[in-house]
Each structure stands twice: as C-alpha cells, then as structure tokens.
Design a protein around this motif. Structure first.
Motif, PDB file in Angstrom:
ATOM      1  N   THR A  61       0.777  -1.095   0.026  1.00 23.55           N
ATOM      2  CA  THR A  61      -0.079  -0.056  -0.108  1.00 23.55           C
ATOM      3  C   THR A  61       0.954   1.238  -0.023  1.00 23.55           C
ATOM      4  N   ILE A  62       0.131   2.410  -0.085  1.00 24.36           N
ATOM      5  CA  ILE A  62       0.917   3.766  -0.276  1.00 24.36           C
ATOM      6  C   ILE A  62       1.349   4.120   1.090  1.00 24.36           C
ATOM      7  N   LEU A  63       2.411   4.168   1.540  1.00 30.31           N
ATOM      8  CA  LEU A  63       2.859   4.702   3.018  1.00 30.31           C
ATOM      9  C   LEU A  63       3.546   5.681   3.007  1.00 30.31           C
ATOM     10  N   ASP A  64       3.615   6.697   3.945  1.00 27.83           N
ATOM     11  CA  ASP A  64       4.745   7.796   4.122  1.00 27.83           C
ATOM     12  C   ASP A  64       5.846   7.119   4.725  1.00 27.83           C
TER      13      ASP A  64
ATOM     14  N   TYR B  69       7.744   2.432  10.703  1.00 27.52           N
ATOM     15  CA  TYR B  69       7.307   1.563  11.684  1.00 27.52           C
ATOM     16  C   TYR B  69       6.862   0.125  11.047  1.00 27.52           C
ATOM     17  N   LEU B  70       6.479  -0.049   9.843  1.00 26.87           N
ATOM     18  CA  LEU B  70       6.129  -1.362   9.172  1.00 26.87           C
ATOM     19  C   LEU B  70       7.416  -2.297   9.245  1.00 26.87           C
TER      20      LEU B  70
END
Length: 467
Positions: A374-377, A383-384
C-alpha cells in the motif's frame, strides 16, 4: 862353765812329778769333757744355731742347726773364717759386731747368710780361766719365715692401708652420694607428697565421677564426691557397695562383660553404660578406665562421664530425624508431582510457541506483506519495517536464544537488541522507538552490562551476531 847335771834320782823324781801332773791334767780334761758333755748335747739339740770362734774369727764350734741354717756341712764351717758365710752387703756388719764382742759387748743384730737365711744373732765374749776374752760365743735364730711373714704383713699392711684409704675415699664419696640421695629422696618424698596432695585434690575436685574398684572382688575402694553426686549416694555408702549394686539388673550381664574386658586390658572405653541412682532413676555414662596396683591389689579406675542429657538429646534427634524422613518422603512425592507439572508446562510452552510461530507466519506475516504494497509515508514505512523485523525475530531462533540466555533483559532491551543486530544506528533506533538518543545509549549500556561485555572496545552488534 861347769854346771851340775841332775842325778838320776832327780830326773826320775821330776818324771814322776810330770807324770802326776799329766795324769792330773788328763783327769781334769776328762772331768771337763764329762762336765761339757751335757752342755754339748744341749747345744747340738738346740733349735737355734750355736757357734764359737777364736779371736781371729775362725769358727771353732758349730752345732747341727748351724749346718741346717747355713746350708753348709760342718766340715766347711769349722776351722774357717765366719766372714764368707754372710752375703757381701752384710759382711761389714758381721766384722763390726764381732769386734764389739771382742771389746766386751754383747750385741744383738740381724744378718743374712749367703743362702738367704735371715737370722737374729746374740753374741757373748768367750773368756778363758783367767777371764781374758779369747773368742766369741753366740746363738743364731732363724727368723726367715718371721721376716717374710713380717714383710708380707708389712706389704699386706701397706696394701690394707691403701685399701683403707681407697675405701675411705670411696666411703666418703659413697657417703656424699648417700647424703645426696637422701636429700634427693627427701625432695622426691616432698614432691610425691605434694603430688599426692595435688592428685587427691584433683581426685576430690574432678568434675567426672571416679570409682576405684577391686578387679577380683568388684568391690568399690574409693569414690570421689562427683561420683557420689552422680549416683545420689554418700561416699561412705558407695565404698560398701560393688559393681552390680549401681547398675540395672537387666543390664548386669552386659556391664560385667564390659568390666572384665576393661580389667583384662582388651578395651578402655565402655559407652552408654546404664547406671542406677539411689532414687531409682537410670542415668547413662561413658566409662573410661585404666588398671593399676593399689596396696598390692589389681584395681580398675573408672572415670564416669554423665551423658544422660546427651542420650536424651540423641533420642530426641532420632525422633526428629524420623519425622524429617517422613516429611522428606512427603516432599519427595510433592517434588515428583511438581516435576510432572513442570514437564507438562514445558510441553505446553513448546506447543504454544509452535502455535504462535504458525499464527505469526501464516496469519500476521501475509497481512504485513499486503501493507507493504500500500501507499505509505516514510514514517509509516519505518514502523512497518520495525514491525516486520520484530515479527521475524519472534519466529527466529535468535529471539529464543536471547531471551533464554539473558533472562534479565527487558522487552524494550530485547527489541533494541534486534535493531542493533540489524545494524540500526542510535539515531535510527531513537526515531523508530520514539525515544531520545540518550535513552537509547542508556539501554545500549545496560545490554552490554547484562551480557557481561566489560571491554569498551568490544562491538555490541558483533556480539549479537555471534549468537
């Protein structure tokens, strides 16, 4: 010159006168011989030597004893000078006394003949009818044996004197030794008396009970006050008693066997011997013995140590040991049950870990993979990443080893150890865990201490990678 010649008658008369004179002289000589005969017989049988000499020293008479004493036959003596009869060193004395006798003295003296015979001489002047000294008459008595006896006695006397002197010295020395021995004995006696007093004091004041018993009769001869107190009898009562009077009847056979073994020197210590007090109570004693002779009697000296309290304490201890053994058995049963429970817990833990591992791998990790697409900053991606890393560590062997080996590590420190192992810097860890850099450094230092890393130059990440 014309002289008148005697006539025949005158000559005949003179001849008759001369014949009468000769006859008278012969009668006188015969009378003299008859008068001298007993005297000569006496001299010949005399036990001493008798002799006569003329004024020149020639022997005119010697009796038979003279022959025996000189060791020479009379024919070699009579008619010859007396001087050769004597040893050379005695001839001067012989001449001197001979001359003194001719001068009218009656000397007594001792001389030695050439054969070694020693004689005592007594001379008398020999006179003629007119009283003129014409020779010497003397008696010689053999004193050789007496002289030798005297010499032997003198030697013996000298020896005796020396022996007496020696004995005197020895006796003086012995006397001094005896005086010293007497003094030493007095001192020893004094010491013995003092020692006896000390031993009596020790005997009377000993904390242990002491009994002196006759081995043959088993009768008590001496007891000390401690023994009297121990058994409750007076000393006067005890010395009228025997061995079998102070022990329980049921123990007498054993007590007598122990007593005889000690009396024969087979053993010196009898342990836990029951003794019977006057009040009927039974006490226990360890009896150490030694044998000695007292007044000619073989005696057994027994030292009684009261162990009644110890005996009771030992009984209590045995009872407690029995109780503890029962408790130990019960605890053993509980311990067995706990071990069963622990084994079950370990089994359940393994099953739980396996379930967690399967759930994370099959349920959580697929969702993480979906989130990554997915699109994450940037922050969310970080964190991921941390989440993914932690999940991987949970299901990895490293996490198991770290938590089992260093059980004191906190959850935060374990999480930080994973990040350090992955090569994250202090700044990156601070951002990921939302902590200050100082806090991260503090956790890093705590991890090093708990892992036993003392050397500051040692690299923490290298240590974690080696696990």
């Amino acid at each position: 010159m014309i002289t008148d010649k005697p006539s025949y008658e005158e000559l005949e008369h003179k001849i008759k006168v001369l014949e009468k004179q000769v006859a008278a002289h012969q009668q006188a000589e015969e009378a003299l011989e008859e008068s001298e005969h007993p005297f000569r017989a006496f001299l010949d049988n005399l036990g001493d030597a008798a002799y006569e000499t003329d004024s020149l020293g020639n022997v005119t008479y010697a009796n038979k004893m003279g022959e025996i004493i000189t060791g020479l036959p009379l024919k070699d003596i009579i008619g010859k000078s007396f001087l050769p009869l004597f040893a050379g060193e005695h001839q001067k004395t012989a001449i001197d006394v001979f001359q003194r006798t001719l001068d009218g003295e009656s000397p007594e003296y001792e001389l030695t003949f050439i054969n070694g015979t020693i004689c005592h001489f007594k001379n008398e002047p020999l006179r003629n009818e007119q009283g003129k000294i014409v020779g010497v008459f003397g008696i010689a008595r053999d004193i050789t044996n007496r002289k030798r006896t005297e010499e032997a006695l003198h030697i013996a006397h000298d020896h005796l004197e020396r022996r007496v002197e020696q004995l005197t010295v020895e006796l003086t020395k012995k006397s001094k030794q005896m005086e010293q021995e007497i003094q030493e004995k007095k001192e020893v006696s004094k010491e013995l008396k003092e020692s006896e007093e000390r031993y009596r004091t020790i005997f009377q004041g000993a904390a242990e009970g002491v009994i002196v018993a006759d081995i043959e009769t088993k009768k008590f001869r001496y007891v000390n006050p401690a023994m009297s107190r121990m058994l409750g009898y007076t000393e006067e009562e005890l010395v009228r008693m025997r061995v079998d009077d102070v022990h329980p009847k049921e123990a007498l056979d054993m007590v007598i066997l122990e007593f005889e073994a000690q009396a024969q020197g087979e053993k010196t210590l009898a342990e836990s011997i029951p003794c019977l007090r006057k009040d009927g109570a039974t006490i226990y004693a360890d009896i150490k013995t030694t044998n000695m002779v007292i007044d000619g009697k073989e005696c057994n000296v027994g030292f009684f140590t009261d162990i009644t309290k110890r005996k009771h304490a030992e009984q209590e201890l045995r009872e407690r040991e029995t109780a503890l053994e029962i408790q130990a058995e019960e605890l053993q049963e509980v311990n067995t049950a706990l071990r069963v429970l622990l084994r079950q817990r370990d089994k359940d833990k393994i099953e739980l870990e396996e379930k967690v591992f399967l759930n994370v791998r099959e349920l959580v990790m697929p969702q993480v993979e979906k989130l990554k697409k997915t699109i994450l900053d940037a922050r969310q991606k970080a964190y991921l990443g941390v989440l993914e890393s932690n999940l991987n560590e949970i299901i990895s062997p490293f996490a198991h080893r770290l938590s089992s080996k260093y059980s004191t590590l906190t959850p935060t420190e374990i999480q930080m150890a994973f990040l350090i192992r992955d090569g994250k810097t202090t700044k990156e860890i601070a951002e990921l865990l939302n902590l200050s850099g100082r806090t991260v450094e503090s956790h890093r230092q705590s991890i090093r201490m708990k892992m036993g890393i003392r050397n500051r130059k040692a690299n923490l990440r290298s240590h974690l990678l080696s696990m």
